[in-house]
Scaffold this active site. Structure first.
Site, PDB file in Angstrom:
ATOM      1  N   LYS A  88      -1.922  -1.833  -3.829  1.00  0.00           N
ATOM      2  CA  LYS A  88      -2.765  -0.715  -3.718  1.00  0.00           C
ATOM      3  C   LYS A  88      -2.194   0.736  -3.857  1.00  0.00           C
ATOM      4  O   LYS A  88      -1.312   0.843  -3.014  1.00  0.00           O
ATOM      5  CB  LYS A  88      -3.659  -0.504  -2.427  1.00  0.00           C
ATOM      6  CG  LYS A  88      -4.494   0.832  -2.177  1.00  0.00           C
ATOM      7  CD  LYS A  88      -5.046   0.477  -0.849  1.00  0.00           C
ATOM      8  CE  LYS A  88      -5.694   1.547  -0.516  1.00  0.00           C
ATOM      9  NZ  LYS A  88      -6.242   1.685   0.861  1.00  0.00           N
ATOM     10  N   LYS A 114       0.756  -1.099   0.090  1.00  0.00           N
ATOM     11  CA  LYS A 114      -0.022  -0.065  -0.090  1.00  0.00           C
ATOM     12  C   LYS A 114       0.837   1.235  -0.021  1.00  0.00           C
ATOM     13  O   LYS A 114       1.530   1.484   1.024  1.00  0.00           O
ATOM     14  CB  LYS A 114      -0.920  -0.001   1.288  1.00  0.00           C
ATOM     15  CG  LYS A 114      -1.865   1.364   1.475  1.00  0.00           C
ATOM     16  CD  LYS A 114      -2.613   1.007   2.358  1.00  0.00           C
ATOM     17  CE  LYS A 114      -3.512   2.397   2.736  1.00  0.00           C
ATOM     18  NZ  LYS A 114      -4.650   2.455   3.982  1.00  0.00           N
TER      19      LYS A 114
HETATM   20  C1  PBG Z   1      -7.575   3.227   5.543  1.00  0.00           C
HETATM   21  C2  PBG Z   1      -7.950   3.037   3.974  1.00  0.00           C
HETATM   22  C3  PBG Z   1      -7.654   4.027   3.062  1.00  0.00           C
HETATM   23  C4  PBG Z   1      -8.099   3.555   1.889  1.00  0.00           C
HETATM   24  C5  PBG Z   1      -8.642   2.316   2.338  1.00  0.00           C
HETATM   25  N1  PBG Z   1      -8.183   2.027   3.488  1.00  0.00           N
HETATM   26  C6  PBG Z   1      -7.210   5.461   3.136  1.00  0.00           C
HETATM   27  C7  PBG Z   1      -5.950   5.762   3.552  1.00  0.00           C
HETATM   28  O1  PBG Z   1      -4.726   5.161   3.625  1.00  0.00           O
HETATM   29  O2  PBG Z   1      -5.409   6.987   3.676  1.00  0.00           O
HETATM   30  C8  PBG Z   1      -8.087   4.064   0.698  1.00  0.00           C
HETATM   31  C9  PBG Z   1      -9.144   3.354  -0.280  1.00  0.00           C
HETATM   32  C10 PBG Z   1      -9.363   4.216  -1.475  1.00  0.00           C
HETATM   33  O3  PBG Z   1      -9.084   5.440  -1.800  1.00  0.00           O
HETATM   34  O4  PBG Z   1     -10.069   4.057  -2.441  1.00  0.00           O
HETATM   35  N2  PBG Z   1      -6.250   3.614   5.973  1.00  0.00           N
END
Ligand code: PBG
Length: 326
Positions: A250, A193
């Site tokens: 992601k 991520k």
């Molecule tokens: C929570 C989380 C996020 C997303 C999924 N879980 C946001 C972040 O990390 O700031 C992003 C999902 C998306 O943008 O569709 N941590």
């Protein structure tokens, strides 16, 4: 004999031959639909930042899933939007909602729940911070996350999806679940991520942007650096070793190289999250007449699977069956 240029167009001449010749096969069965449920919503309401996505209330989410089931949409990633409670980590709303959903639909659906602290902390970071708010306290955060994971699993979730990016959380969650006899609950680790600019619409929906008034202003110290491929691979391998059942990359489109590399390197299923900003870019172009909505999404999905992912998390998953069959 005269030599003619090789005709590669024969295999593209019409829909029939293109269907036979394609080597990427998409099915609506490989999609996961994210769902948002807000503690303060009185009824289902369209989101301002994510087109065609509704924020559900505790009651409306059940109706929405009922409708989804009639269209063969049965795999969900749940995001609770709790009322902000000033750092008192209270997971009741999320757990209560999971319980209601699973009591209603049982094994007709597969329900994964996002696991993160950013919707619960007053500063919007994904974990607890140290005293002077300069960095996340990794180990303390892992403790809270493992406890939260336990509560979610007890409420009936089929899968825990930790998106916090703390080190050691997969191991801690796995052993907590196993100790409590919850060894059938799986873990889908947000492993690769990245600290991306493409989470904007999501943070708007969940009100989870980091507070700009404190010292730690962004998530770059715990989410991955887009300029560092090796650390993404390392994180994924570690999570696989630590017991993750599914790994996730992601965002998806800017990181197709990571998807591709991991698809050869790991032995668990690989999911790709086409995140809010990536999704909304297509939606906005479509709204301005610059792209066909369906064509944009289907092209992206093909790229994701071509790169090597098995599972697609998309805000347009609901449309997959219709779009892929026409
Ligand atoms: C929570 C989380 C996020 C997303 C999924 N879980 C946001 C972040 O990390 O700031 C992003 C999902 C998306 O943008 O569709 N941590």
């Amino acid at each position: 004999m005269e030599k003619y240029p090789m005709n590669l167009r024969r295999l593209r001449a019409n829909t029939h031959i293109r269907e036979l010749a394609s080597d990427v096969r998409l099915s609506h069965k490989q999609f996961i639909q994210p769902i948002f449920v807000s503690e303060t919503a009185a009824k289902s309401k369209p989101s301002d930042s994510l087109s065609q996505v509704n924020i559900e209330s505790e009651a409306s989410v059940l109706k929405s899933i009922e409708k989804d089931l009639t269209a063969d949409v049965n795999k969900f990633l749940f995001f609770p939007i709790p009322e902000k409670s000033k750092d008192a980590l209270n997971f009741d709303f999320g757990c209560k909602t999971i319980q209601a959903i699973k009591e209603n639909f049982g094994d007709d659906i597969w329900l994964a729940s996002d696991l993160c602290l950013c919707s619960y902390t007053s500063h919007g970071h994904c974990g607890h911070l140290n005293e002077d708010c300069t960095k996340v306290d990794n180990n303390l955060s892992v403790e809270s996350l493992a406890n939260y994971a336990y509560q979610i699993a007890l409420a009936g979730a089929d899968c825990i999806a930790p998106s916090d990016m703390m080190d050691g959380r997969i191991q801690a969650i796995r052993s907590t679940l196993d100790q409590h006899g919850l060894d059938d609950v799986s873990i889908m680790a947000y492993s690769a991520k990245f600290a991306s600019s493409f989470y904007g619409p999501f943070r708007d929906v969940c009100d989870s942007s980091p507070d700009k008034k404190i010292k730690l202003k962004d998530r770059k110290t715990y989410q991955l650096d887009p300029a560092n491929k090796k650390s993404a691979l390392q994180a994924a391998w570690r999570d696989q070793e630590d017991g993750a059942d599914i790994l996730m990359v992601k965002p998806a489109i800017n990181y197709l190289d990571i998807i591709n590399e991991l698809s050869h390197a790991v032995s668990v299923p690989l999911a790709a999250y086409h995140v809010s900003g990536e999704y909304q870019s297509i939606e906005l172009m479509a709204q301005h007449g610059l792209m066909e909505r369906k064509d944009g999404h289907v092209e992206v999905w093909n790229s994701i699977v071509r790169a090597g992912a098995d599972i697609i998390i998309s805000y347009a998953a609901r449309k997959a069956k219709e779009w892929l069959n026409n």
